[in-house]
Design a protein around this motif. Structure first.
Motif, PDB file in Angstrom:
ATOM      1  N   LYS B  71     101.592  29.362 -22.723  1.00 50.05           N
ATOM      2  CA  LYS B  71     102.447  28.174 -22.726  1.00 50.05           C
ATOM      3  C   LYS B  71     103.444  28.315 -21.590  1.00 50.05           C
ATOM      4  CE  LYS B  71     103.547  25.233 -26.539  1.00 50.05           C
ATOM      5  NZ  LYS B  71     104.444  24.971 -27.634  1.00 50.05           N
ATOM      6  N   THR B  72     103.285  27.454 -20.580  1.00 46.85           N
ATOM      7  CA  THR B  72     104.232  27.525 -19.454  1.00 46.85           C
ATOM      8  C   THR B  72     105.337  26.497 -19.673  1.00 46.85           C
ATOM      9  OG1 THR B  72     102.727  26.031 -18.340  1.00 46.85           O
ATOM     10  CG2 THR B  72     102.640  28.336 -17.690  1.00 46.85           C
ATOM     11  N   ARG B  73     106.492  26.936 -19.416  1.00 41.35           N
ATOM     12  CA  ARG B  73     107.631  26.037 -19.583  1.00 41.35           C
ATOM     13  C   ARG B  73     108.048  25.543 -18.204  1.00 41.35           C
ATOM     14  NH1 ARG B  73     112.040  27.854 -23.816  1.00 41.35           N
ATOM     15  NH2 ARG B  73     110.141  28.026 -25.022  1.00 41.35           N
TER      16      ARG B  73
END
Lengths: 133, 154
Positions: B71-73
């Motif tokens: 999960k890239t923010r």
């Protein structure tokens, strides 16, 4: 599965520490075995010294070694089967002292008790206990 | 229906299966099979018993198949106008080329100079109250002072 000569700890604050089963009040047989929630007759094998105050008073609870009392089994090493099929066993055998009218002699219980007590009609003991499993 | 997990092996325990052991310190141990219970009684450490979940997790067995979703923010930079400069003006200023900016600056400077000169010549009479150390004579613009002969720049 406590029968004649079975030892158990007394987990209330009556003063008794260790008790030995003498009779199981289930049926008129002499070879009955007691499980959680059964009434038994015990002989107190070890007891805390009766305090000076208590020995003076006539009404105070005085439990001494060699007393023959009634007790209710609250924990057994032998597993007990619950209605939903679960099997629960404890690390030791334990009981609490009662009188002939099925009333608790002590005021407090320390330790865990089995929830089967409620099913056998000892809801009072279960409610006083700090933890019911 | 609550499905418990075995305290030794990590297996699932469905209702009416297995056994529960309550230790002297009120800690509960659940076992789905007598094998697990026996191991526990023998005081084996599940971390070294190869078929337990504890061991498998520790040695990362069977984890490679599972896809790890990363999960890239991402932080989104948003431009906002602020008091004195609306978003449109901000954008316009950004869009100016350096040459245009320089020209605008020059124009502003000249304009200011003109205004100052006009203001100076308008009230040429010296102001009555003037702090000490300031010009003793009439208010003279920098340009005039520079051009005045014999007088050093102030």
């Amino acid at each position: 599965m406590l029968g004649l000569k079975a030892t158990m700890t007394i987990i209330d604050n009556s003063g008794a520490l260790l008790a030995e089963c003498v009779n199981v009040l289930k049926r008129k047989t002499g070879h009955g075995l007691a499980t959680v929630g059964d009434e038994i007759v015990v002989v107190v094998q070890k007891a805390r010294p009766v305090s000076a105050v208590a020995s003076q008073s006539a009404t105070a609870l005085k439990i001494r070694r060699g007393d023959v009392r009634r007790a209710v089994v609250v924990r057994t090493k032998k597993e007990v089967i619950r209605p939903d099929g679960r099997k629960i066993r404890f690390d030791d055998n334990a009981a609490v002292l009662i009188n002939t009218k099925k009333e608790l002699l002590a005021t407090r219980i320390n330790g865990v008790v089995s929830a089967d007590l409620r099913m056998k009609g000892w809801g009072k003991i279960a409610s006083i206990a700090p933890k019911v499993m | 229906v609550k499905v418990e997990i075995d305290s030794f092996s990590g297996h699932k325990i469905y209702p009416s299966r297995g056994r529960i052991f309550v230790r002297g310190d009120s800690k509960i141990f659940r076992f789905s099979k007598p094998k697990h219970e026996s191991m526990f009684k023998q005081r084996k450490n599940p971390r070294v018993i190869a078929w337990t979940q504890v061991y498998r997790r520790q040695h990362k067995k069977g984890v490679a198949d599972q896809v790890q979703k990363k999960k890239t923010r991402k932080t989104v930079k948003s431009q906002r106008g602020y008091a004195g400069l609306s978003l449109a003006d901000l954008a316009a200023k950004k869009a100016e080329s350096p040459a245009a900016r320089l020209a605008a600056r020059e124009a502003a400077i000249n304009k200011a100079k003109q205004e100052k000169k006009a203001a100076a010549t308008k009230d040429g009479k010296p102001k009555a109250a003037r702090p000490a150390g300031q010009a003793s004579g009439p208010k003279v613009s920098k340009q005039q002072m520079k051009n005045a002969p014999g007088k050093g720049g102030r």
